[in-house]
Scaffold this motif. Structure first.
Motif, PDB file in Angstrom:
ATOM      1  N   CYS A  48       0.851  -1.187   0.000  1.00 51.98           N
ATOM      2  CA  CYS A  48       0.000   0.000   0.000  1.00 51.98           C
ATOM      3  C   CYS A  48       0.887   1.238   0.000  1.00 51.98           C
ATOM      4  CB  CYS A  48      -0.886  -0.016   1.239  1.00 51.98           C
ATOM      5  SG  CYS A  48      -1.995   1.399   1.355  1.00 51.98           S
ATOM      6  N   HIS A  50       0.234   3.942   1.374  1.00 52.67           N
ATOM      7  CA  HIS A  50       0.006   4.712   2.597  1.00 52.67           C
ATOM      8  C   HIS A  50       0.782   4.187   3.793  1.00 52.67           C
ATOM      9  CE1 HIS A  50      -2.365   5.592   6.348  1.00 52.67           C
ATOM     10  NE2 HIS A  50      -2.179   6.816   5.874  1.00 52.67           N
ATOM     11  N   GLY A  51       1.105   2.904   3.790  1.00 53.71           N
ATOM     12  CA  GLY A  51       1.742   2.332   4.973  1.00 53.71           C
ATOM     13  C   GLY A  51       2.055   0.865   4.761  1.00 53.71           C
ATOM     14  N   GLY A  53       0.286  -1.851   4.788  1.00 53.43           N
ATOM     15  CA  GLY A  53      -0.749  -2.781   4.338  1.00 53.43           C
ATOM     16  C   GLY A  53      -0.345  -3.553   3.091  1.00 53.43           C
ATOM     17  N   CYS A  67      -7.461  -1.673   1.274  1.00 51.98           N
ATOM     18  CA  CYS A  67      -6.302  -2.073   2.060  1.00 51.98           C
ATOM     19  C   CYS A  67      -6.765  -2.589   3.428  1.00 51.98           C
ATOM     20  CB  CYS A  67      -5.368  -0.872   2.233  1.00 51.98           C
ATOM     21  SG  CYS A  67      -3.945  -1.238   3.281  1.00 51.98           S
ATOM     22  N   HIS A  70      -5.733   0.248   6.927  1.00 49.64           N
ATOM     23  CA  HIS A  70      -6.545   1.404   7.343  1.00 49.64           C
ATOM     24  C   HIS A  70      -7.798   1.552   6.482  1.00 49.64           C
ATOM     25  CE1 HIS A  70      -2.353   2.893   8.503  1.00 49.64           C
ATOM     26  NE2 HIS A  70      -2.982   2.840   9.662  1.00 49.64           N
TER      27      HIS A  70
HETATM   28 FE1  FES Z   1      -3.019   0.927   3.475  1.00 44.60          FE
HETATM   29 FE2  FES Z   1      -2.943   2.688   5.474  1.00 44.60          FE
HETATM   30  S1  FES Z   1      -1.521   1.123   5.025  1.00 44.60           S
HETATM   31  S2  FES Z   1      -4.533   2.385   4.035  1.00 44.60           S
END
Ligand code: FES
Length: 112
Positions: A48, A50-51, A53, A67, A70
């Motif tokens: 992901c 964002h982080g 995931g 994901c 989050h």
């Molecule tokens: Fe995927 Fe935050 S790690 S939405």
């Protein structure tokens, strides 16, 4: 079918889960997320944007992958973020299916 320059074999179509589940496939220590939408297949990076995931462990909702970390979402065909907290796209590749084998060109330029 084996990989060669410009052709990276990801998996066989029979390995790709159906319905709401994405599939996580590791090739040469790199993880990919593979999706089946009807009779079409798509491949994105597993990570992901964002982080931590893993999109290959996420849930398919329509044409989006959610994901599991989050619950942000991406449009599977384009990799564009569609739901917060995701704001950066994930890499996608054109999928080729040949004799039941899914492959990508890892050097293909990212979509605009
Ligand atoms: Fe995927 Fe935050 S790690 S939405």
């Amino acid at each position: 079918m084996t990989s060669s320059p410009g052709k990276l074999v990801i998996c066989h179509t029979s390995e790709v889960l159906e319905g709401e589940f994405a599939t996580r496939i590791v090739v040469d220590d790199v993880a990919y997320a593979v999706y089946r939408l009807g009779d079409r297949y798509y491949v994105s990076q597993d990570a992901c944007s964002h982080g931590p995931g893993s999109l290959g462990e996420g849930t398919i909702i329509g044409e989006e992958i959610e994901c599991p970390f989050h619950q942000g979402r991406f449009h599977i065909p384009t990799g564009k973020p569609t739901f917060p907290p995701c704001t950066e796209p994930v890499r996608v590749w054109t999928v080729h299916v040949e004799d039941g084998t899914i492959w990508i060109d890892p050097d293909e330029p990212p979509p605009a």
